[in-house]
Scaffold this active site. Structure first.
Site, PDB file in Angstrom:
ATOM      1  N   GLU A   7       0.817  -1.216   0.000  1.00 54.44           N
ATOM      2  CA  GLU A   7       0.000   0.000   0.000  1.00 54.44           C
ATOM      3  C   GLU A   7       0.849   1.265   0.000  1.00 54.44           C
ATOM      4  O   GLU A   7       1.842   1.361   0.720  1.00 54.44           O
ATOM      5  CB  GLU A   7      -0.899   0.007   1.236  1.00 54.44           C
ATOM      6  CG  GLU A   7      -1.845   1.195   1.316  1.00 54.44           C
ATOM      7  CD  GLU A   7      -2.813   1.117   2.474  1.00 54.44           C
ATOM      8  OE1 GLU A   7      -3.746   1.929   2.527  1.00 54.44           O
ATOM      9  OE2 GLU A   7      -2.642   0.224   3.329  1.00 54.44           O
TER      10      GLU A   7
ATOM     11  N   GLU B  39     -12.979   2.792   4.039  1.00 59.61           N
ATOM     12  CA  GLU B  39     -12.008   3.088   5.085  1.00 59.61           C
ATOM     13  C   GLU B  39     -12.064   4.589   5.387  1.00 59.61           C
ATOM     14  O   GLU B  39     -11.077   5.301   5.274  1.00 59.61           O
ATOM     15  CB  GLU B  39     -10.603   2.663   4.632  1.00 59.61           C
ATOM     16  CG  GLU B  39      -9.614   2.562   5.785  1.00 59.61           C
ATOM     17  CD  GLU B  39      -8.207   2.223   5.340  1.00 59.61           C
ATOM     18  OE1 GLU B  39      -7.604   1.320   5.941  1.00 59.61           O
ATOM     19  OE2 GLU B  39      -7.707   2.858   4.387  1.00 59.61           O
TER      20      GLU B  39
END
Length: 272
Positions: A155, A256
């Site tokens: 990520e 998120e």
């Protein structure tokens, strides 16, 4: 704003946090979701007691929710840490101790995506040495993920909020993805494309999607500014997700984002 043909999952480490961990899967199910994701829930330990792992598995199963994404141990998150795998010494050892624990738990609940946060640069540490350590640990994580039929996610975060994290662009994360795949020959390292983080870095989001959709293993969203629900900021998230779908992405999209002042159960009105 229209979100069609998307498979959304709820990140239970940022939404429903007003509830104890074991109550969050049921809350997500009550809100209409059958899929969830989690940061590593046991911040204080990479190797929680089996009874705690079993309790979380039971909570997921009883709620009818599938875990579609799980972070490896990442240090204090939320908090100052951004992963452990490139941090020399005890933290790297804790990451390694967690690899099989996280993979085995993921396998037990049918989770096929494991996210490995890279970790911060340390003052006085050699960046090249940290990168070499990171590759060693990512290779171990990729092999563990492959053992259970899962992918390993890498990520990119954003520089304003994570100034010591070295992967603060899509190309930087993709470079690591490619290095891991080259080292293992497995091809199971993938990009975690988080539209919020990339937008905070000022990246051209349509161009990122066009360039890297084929290497993307998971997608996460929050609006910008504010990291709130879609519609609270300026990002054309419906259009961007449609572009991802057109480019061939068929996986889940992780929610998120911060619920704001409302209870998490009231943070999904944008879907209606």
């Amino acid at each position: 704003m229209s979100f069609t043909e998307q498979r959304f999952d709820v990140n239970l480490s940022i939404l429903f946090t007003e509830l104890p961990l074991l109550e969050r899967p049921a809350a997500a199910a009550a809100a209409g979701f059958d899929a969830v994701e989690l940061w590593w829930p046991w911040i204080e330990t990479p190797t929680p007691p089996q009874a705690e792992l079993d309790a979380l598995k039971k909570a997921l199963t009883d709620a009818g929710t599938r875990l579609v994404g799980l972070n490896f141990y990442a240090g204090e998150l939320p908090g100052p840490d951004r992963g452990a795998l490139s941090v020399p010494g005890e933290e790297s050892e804790r990451f390694r101790a967690n690899i099989d624990v996280a993979a085995d738990f993921a396998q037990s609940v049918g989770c096929t995506a494991l996210n490995a946060l890279y970790g911060n640069r340390l003052p006085g540490a050699d960046p090249a040495a940290q990168d070499a350590l990171a590759l060693e640990n990512l290779v171990l994580a990729a092999r563990a993920a492959d053992r259970i039929g899962a992918i390993l996610l890498i990520e990119a975060l954003n520089a304003p909020e994570s100034p010591r994290y070295p992967l603060v662009s899509a190309p930087a994360a993709i470079e690591v993805v490619d290095k891991v795949n080259e080292a293992t020959g497995l091809g199971n390292a993938k990009f975690l494309l988080d539209l919020y983080h990339l937008s905070m870095n000022g990246e051209d989001l349509p161009a990122v999607i066009d360039a890297y959709a084929a290497k993307t293993g998971h997608v996460q969203i929050a609006d910008n500014p504010g990291r709130g629900a879609p519609g609270t900021g300026d990002l054309p998230l419906a259009d961007l997700l449609a572009r991802l779908a057109k480019a061939g992405y068929t996986g889940h999209v992780g929610l998120e984002y911060k619920p704001g002042e409302r209870p998490s159960a009231e943070a999904f009105g944008w879907l209606n």
